[in-house]
Design a protein around this motif. Structure first.
Motif: not given
Length: 330
Positions: A118-122, A127, A129, A135, A138
């Protein structure tokens, strides 16, 4: 046949680029097999275009990835070569761009039901999802934070693994000035039974060879992560996978991934085994060769460095009917 090798500019004082002598053995190897090779360093886009036109190569091998255009924006060298109608070794620019952007690559995996952490970006303090919607930050720790568009473990250290909000804030503050886009990925290194693999690929379609190797850290640490220093300073060992069932699972998965992103001639992808499940981490669409991890994979297929490098060149030549073949013997 005339081959042109394009390397990044080398700055020994700044520690940037690749020493040209890294490829001198390759030039000798190719010369032995009837291919005249010339080595140049990439400069600005217009300069590189002029050098290519001056030399009129039949085929190009470019360890250099991009050059700068007149407005300082990056241009993928394979894209430039396609515009010029010149055959080259390796994957098309679209594949390289997908592989370089970790979030884009992982999104493509998920769309095709291939497991990835599972991953997110910044970026810019915001942020997102994995599917791209905005979102909150995290907060189900732990995570590992990586530059979004870097390879070879650049920007990754033990500090990349964060276990609470304070550690995350500190790491983001440290990295964002250097890397405006970051990947925040679910960290699986706490699994005691975790195993890490890389699968090298040579060839295309029915002649594609898939060669998995296990990556082993030579020093135990509380936070398992392989950094660029681990690889470059011999802190890892790569061993060909010999367990038949596991080898089959890895090669089938890698075949699906390489086909999905349209990888050509040679490539690598990294895979974790956690909780009995294989999860794809990332793909390297243009792995550096010679390379000890690629070499370990090839060793499992019975090839030494000379043989696997020749096999890569042969894979490209096989895609161009107008070019004569290159024997893949040592």
């Amino acid at each position: 046949m005339n081959l042109l090798i394009i390397t990044p500019p080398y700055d020994p004082l700044g520690g940037r680029g690749i020493p040209p002598d890294r490829y001198s053995w390759m030039i000798g190897l190719l010369q032995e097999n009837g291919i005249n090779s010339t080595l140049i360093q990439s400069g600005a886009c217009d300069e590189l275009r002029a050098m290519i036109l001056d030399r009129q190569p039949d085929l190009v091998f470019s360890p250099a990835f991009t050059v700068r255009s007149a407005d300082a924006s990056p241009v993928v060298i394979h894209r430039l070569l396609e515009e010029m109608g010149i055959p080259y070794i390796g994957s098309p620019p679209e594949t390289l761009e997908i592989a370089l952007n970790k979030a884009r690559f992982k999104r493509k995996l998920r769309l095709h039901a291939i497991q990835t952490p599972e991953y997110w970006t910044c970026s810019n303090g915001k942020y997102f999802y994995g599917d791209g919607h905005k979102t909150n930050c995290p907060d189900r720790f732990p995570f590992i934070i990586k530059p979004l568009r870097e390879g070879n473990s650049r920007g990754i250290s033990e500090k990349s693994i964060v276990w609470n909000q304070a550690e995350m804030d500190a790491r983001l503050k440290e990295l964002l000035p250097r890397y405006p886009e970051l990947l925040i990925e679910r960290y699986l290194g706490g699994d005691r039974d975790l195993r890490e693999f890389t699968v090298a690929m040579i060839g295309n379609d029915a002649r594609r060879m898939l060669m998995p190797a296990e990556l082993i850290l030579l020093t135990k640490r509380n936070r398992r992560v392989i950094t660029m220093a681990d690889k470059n300073q011999h802190g890892t060992r790569a061993e060909p996978v010999t367990e038949a069932g596991l080898k089959g699972r890895l090669t089938r998965l890698a075949h699906t991934v390489f086909k999905l992103i349209n990888a050509r001639d040679y490539s690598r992808c990294d895979v974790l085994l956690s909780g009995g499940k294989l999860q794809v981490l990332e793909a390297n669409g243009q792995p550096m060769i010679p390379d000890k991890w690629f070499g370990a994979c090839a060793r499992g297929a019975g090839m030494n460095q000379r043989q696997y490098c020749l096999a890569i060149f042969q894979a490209a030549l096989d895609r161009f009917d107008q070019l004569s073949g290159l024997p893949c013997s040592p």
